[in-house]
Design an enzyme around this catalytic site. Structure first.
Site, mmCIF file in Angstrom:
data_model
loop_
_atom_site.group_PDB
_atom_site.id
_atom_site.type_symbol
_atom_site.label_atom_id
_atom_site.label_comp_id
_atom_site.label_asym_id
_atom_site.label_seq_id
_atom_site.Cartn_x
_atom_site.Cartn_y
_atom_site.Cartn_z
ATOM 1 N N CYS A 3 5.944 5.724 4.208
ATOM 2 C CA CYS A 3 5.055 5.105 3.765
ATOM 3 C C CYS A 3 4.074 6.052 2.242
ATOM 4 O O CYS A 3 3.551 5.333 1.989
ATOM 5 C CB CYS A 3 3.621 4.780 5.219
ATOM 6 S SG CYS A 3 4.208 4.049 5.949
ATOM 7 N N HIS B 299 0.631 -1.573 -0.032
ATOM 8 C CA HIS B 299 0.065 0.013 0.124
ATOM 9 C C HIS B 299 0.842 1.202 0.316
ATOM 10 O O HIS B 299 2.072 1.028 0.233
ATOM 11 C CB HIS B 299 -1.045 0.168 0.667
ATOM 12 C CG HIS B 299 -0.117 0.560 2.888
ATOM 13 N ND1 HIS B 299 -1.113 0.493 3.422
ATOM 14 C CD2 HIS B 299 0.989 -0.296 3.231
ATOM 15 C CE1 HIS B 299 -0.323 0.985 4.824
ATOM 16 N NE2 HIS B 299 0.993 0.581 4.603
ATOM 17 N N HIS C 122 3.531 -4.678 3.438
ATOM 18 C CA HIS C 122 3.639 -5.400 5.483
ATOM 19 C C HIS C 122 2.944 -7.171 5.180
ATOM 20 O O HIS C 122 2.690 -7.564 4.451
ATOM 21 C CB HIS C 122 2.330 -4.566 5.832
ATOM 22 C CG HIS C 122 3.154 -3.275 6.114
ATOM 23 N ND1 HIS C 122 3.731 -2.828 6.650
ATOM 24 C CD2 HIS C 122 2.635 -1.879 6.075
ATOM 25 C CE1 HIS C 122 4.054 -1.379 6.532
ATOM 26 N NE2 HIS C 122 3.357 -0.776 6.161
ATOM 27 N N GLU D 266 -0.114 -4.218 11.821
ATOM 28 C CA GLU D 266 0.566 -3.709 10.378
ATOM 29 C C GLU D 266 2.271 -4.632 10.474
ATOM 30 O O GLU D 266 2.249 -4.525 9.328
ATOM 31 C CB GLU D 266 0.436 -2.875 9.843
ATOM 32 C CG GLU D 266 1.085 -2.075 8.924
ATOM 33 C CD GLU D 266 0.935 -0.687 8.771
ATOM 34 O OE1 GLU D 266 0.249 -0.358 7.953
ATOM 35 O OE2 GLU D 266 1.372 0.015 9.149
ATOM 36 N N ASP E 297 -4.263 -10.742 -0.150
ATOM 37 C CA ASP E 297 -3.058 -11.459 0.208
ATOM 38 C C ASP E 297 -2.617 -11.265 -0.974
ATOM 39 O O ASP E 297 -3.214 -11.476 -2.183
ATOM 40 C CB ASP E 297 -3.420 -13.103 0.565
ATOM 41 C CG ASP E 297 -2.180 -13.248 0.774
ATOM 42 O OD1 ASP E 297 -1.178 -12.767 0.716
ATOM 43 O OD2 ASP E 297 -1.780 -14.564 0.114
ATOM 44 N N HIS E 298 -1.459 -10.363 -1.630
ATOM 45 C CA HIS E 298 -0.602 -10.583 -2.528
ATOM 46 C C HIS E 298 -1.319 -9.482 -3.630
ATOM 47 O O HIS E 298 -0.738 -9.890 -5.055
ATOM 48 C CB HIS E 298 0.143 -11.522 -2.745
ATOM 49 C CG HIS E 298 1.112 -12.816 -2.601
ATOM 50 N ND1 HIS E 298 0.526 -13.390 -1.451
ATOM 51 C CD2 HIS E 298 2.114 -12.603 -2.161
ATOM 52 C CE1 HIS E 298 1.694 -14.226 -0.604
ATOM 53 N NE2 HIS E 298 2.854 -13.322 -1.345
ATOM 54 N N HIS F 228 5.114 0.392 -0.954
ATOM 55 C CA HIS F 228 5.899 -0.714 0.180
ATOM 56 C C HIS F 228 5.018 -1.400 0.509
ATOM 57 O O HIS F 228 3.557 -1.681 0.552
ATOM 58 C CB HIS F 228 6.230 -0.028 1.229
ATOM 59 C CG HIS F 228 5.716 0.860 2.642
ATOM 60 N ND1 HIS F 228 4.892 1.674 2.092
ATOM 61 C CD2 HIS F 228 4.707 0.215 3.201
ATOM 62 C CE1 HIS F 228 3.482 2.523 3.352
ATOM 63 N NE2 HIS F 228 3.721 1.155 4.487
#
Length: 136
Positions: A34, A15, A42, A125, A80-81, A40
């Site tokens: 960020c 995100h 997490h 996070e 996810d991903h 980037h």
């Protein structure tokens, strides 16, 4: 008798925190790294907590097997991903902070459970940064 059940889940996602109404300098000032333009990622961990009456026939507050499938469909399959900003329509106009992601998850799961259950989402996070949201 009232009890709380919990189930953990995981997803990895990218995100960028950014406010379109601000210039790059202000975004970096507020959101730090960020806000960098290349995004980037997490490895998120979340905990779904359901509190309610224990059913005398089943002994359950809620069937954990059913909750497992709800979490896959309503959280992991969606996040996810993925690049949250680009791949999830709802975040095209909402900054994907952990607070806003937790609210999104709460809304999705709350639609799938009985209204007599209290739902709380805890979203990590990082190992040090997390949020709790219970719909209030």
């Amino acid at each position: 008798m009232i009890a709380t059940i919990n189930r953990k889940g995981y997803f990895s996602a990218a995100h960028r925190l950014y406010n379109d109404h601000w210039n790059d300098q202000k975004n970096i000032e507020i959101f730090g790294k960020c806000a960098y333009s290349n995004y980037h990622g997490h490895n998120y961990e979340y905990i779904v907590s359901l509190t309610g009456e224990i059913d005398p026939e089943t002994g359950f507050v809620f069937n954990l097997q059913k909750l497992k499938y709800i979490l896959y469909d309503e959280v992991e399959r969606i996040f996810d991903h993925k690049n949250i900003n680009l791949d999830i329509q709802e975040f095209s106009s909402i900054n994907p902070t952990i607070e806003n992601i937790a609210i999104f998850i709460w809304d999705k799961i709350n639609q799938k459970i009985s209204s007599n259950l209290d739902l709380k989402i805890t979203l990590y996070e990082t190992k040090n940064n997390f949020v709790e949201y219970n719909g209030k």
